[in-house]
Design a protein around this motif. Structure first.
Motif, PDB file in Angstrom:
ATOM      1  N   SER A   1       0.830  -1.211   0.000  1.00  0.00           N
ATOM      2  CA  SER A   1       0.000   0.000   0.000  1.00  0.00           C
ATOM      3  C   SER A   1       0.865   1.262   0.000  1.00  0.00           C
ATOM      4  N   ILE A   2       2.012   1.234   0.668  1.00  0.00           N
ATOM      5  CA  ILE A   2       2.944   2.373   0.637  1.00  0.00           C
ATOM      6  C   ILE A   2       3.440   2.584  -0.787  1.00  0.00           C
ATOM      7  N   TRP A   3       3.826   1.480  -1.454  1.00  0.00           N
ATOM      8  CA  TRP A   3       4.330   1.582  -2.832  1.00  0.00           C
ATOM      9  C   TRP A   3       3.244   2.065  -3.785  1.00  0.00           C
ATOM     10  N   MET A   4       2.030   1.577  -3.608  1.00  0.00           N
ATOM     11  CA  MET A   4       0.930   1.984  -4.501  1.00  0.00           C
ATOM     12  C   MET A   4       0.620   3.471  -4.334  1.00  0.00           C
ATOM     13  N   LYS A   5       0.638   3.943  -3.098  1.00  0.00           N
ATOM     14  CA  LYS A   5       0.396   5.362  -2.847  1.00  0.00           C
ATOM     15  C   LYS A   5       1.457   6.209  -3.551  1.00  0.00           C
ATOM     16  N   LYS A   6       2.710   5.813  -3.448  1.00  0.00           N
ATOM     17  CA  LYS A   6       3.801   6.544  -4.114  1.00  0.00           C
ATOM     18  C   LYS A   6       3.619   6.519  -5.630  1.00  0.00           C
TER      19      LYS A   6
ATOM     20  N   LEU B   1       0.768   6.164  -7.308  1.00  0.00           N
ATOM     21  CA  LEU B   1      -0.383   6.998  -7.664  1.00  0.00           C
ATOM     22  C   LEU B   1      -0.075   8.489  -7.557  1.00  0.00           C
ATOM     23  N   MET B   2       0.857   8.839  -6.666  1.00  0.00           N
ATOM     24  CA  MET B   2       1.245  10.243  -6.516  1.00  0.00           C
ATOM     25  C   MET B   2       2.371  10.629  -7.481  1.00  0.00           C
TER      26      MET B   2
END
Length: 144
Positions: free
Chosen positions: A87-92, A94-95
């Motif tokens: 989830s940390i990687w996906m957030k990065k 997406l940003m």
């Protein structure tokens, strides 16, 4: 009914017999400009907070795709679950702040990719390490 119970007991016994890794080695490409890492530094690299090494070489993170005792031990050491890291990687991603690590199918694949990729970092069981990579941290399972 009895057949089902026997199957469950056999599966439980097999689960107990499977060896857990004694140590996990965090490995980097031979020319990476570090000889050791702390837990906090390791988290910064694996969470993609730090994107380059001190010599400006990009950090290339490799993860293990299958769930395994090695992967579990590594992420336990980081203080995060594998799903939390995703989830940390996906957030990065997406940003627009970077891509998630490439997930490889085996420890042998991680060893090959880290050895061949300048700036690479990954993890494998300590017993699999060869002289084509540099070990910067060894994680030992805490017995409870």
């Amino acid at each position: 009914m009895i057949k089902g119970i026997l199957t469950i007991l056999i599966l439980l016994l097999l689960a107990e017999v499977q060896p857990t890794p004694a140590q996990v080695a965090v490995i980097v490409h031979k020319r990476t400009p570090v000889d050791s890492l702390t837990q906090a530094e390791l988290f910064d690299y694996f969470s993609c907070e730090v994107k380059t090494w001190s010599n400006k070489t990009p950090v290339v993170v490799f993860d293990l795709k299958p769930q395994s005792a090695i992967k579990e031990m590594f992420y336990e050491f980081l203080g995060k679950s594998a799903s939390r890291m995703k989830s940390i990687w996906m957030k990065k991603m997406l940003m627009g702040e970077g891509d998630p690590p490439q997930a490889l199918l085996s420890e042998e694949d991680v060893l090959k990719k880290v050895a061949a990729t300048p700036g690479a970092i990954g993890f494998v069981s300590k017993a699999r390490v060869h002289d084509g990579v540099k070990v910067v941290l060894t994680i030992v399972r805490n017995e409870k």
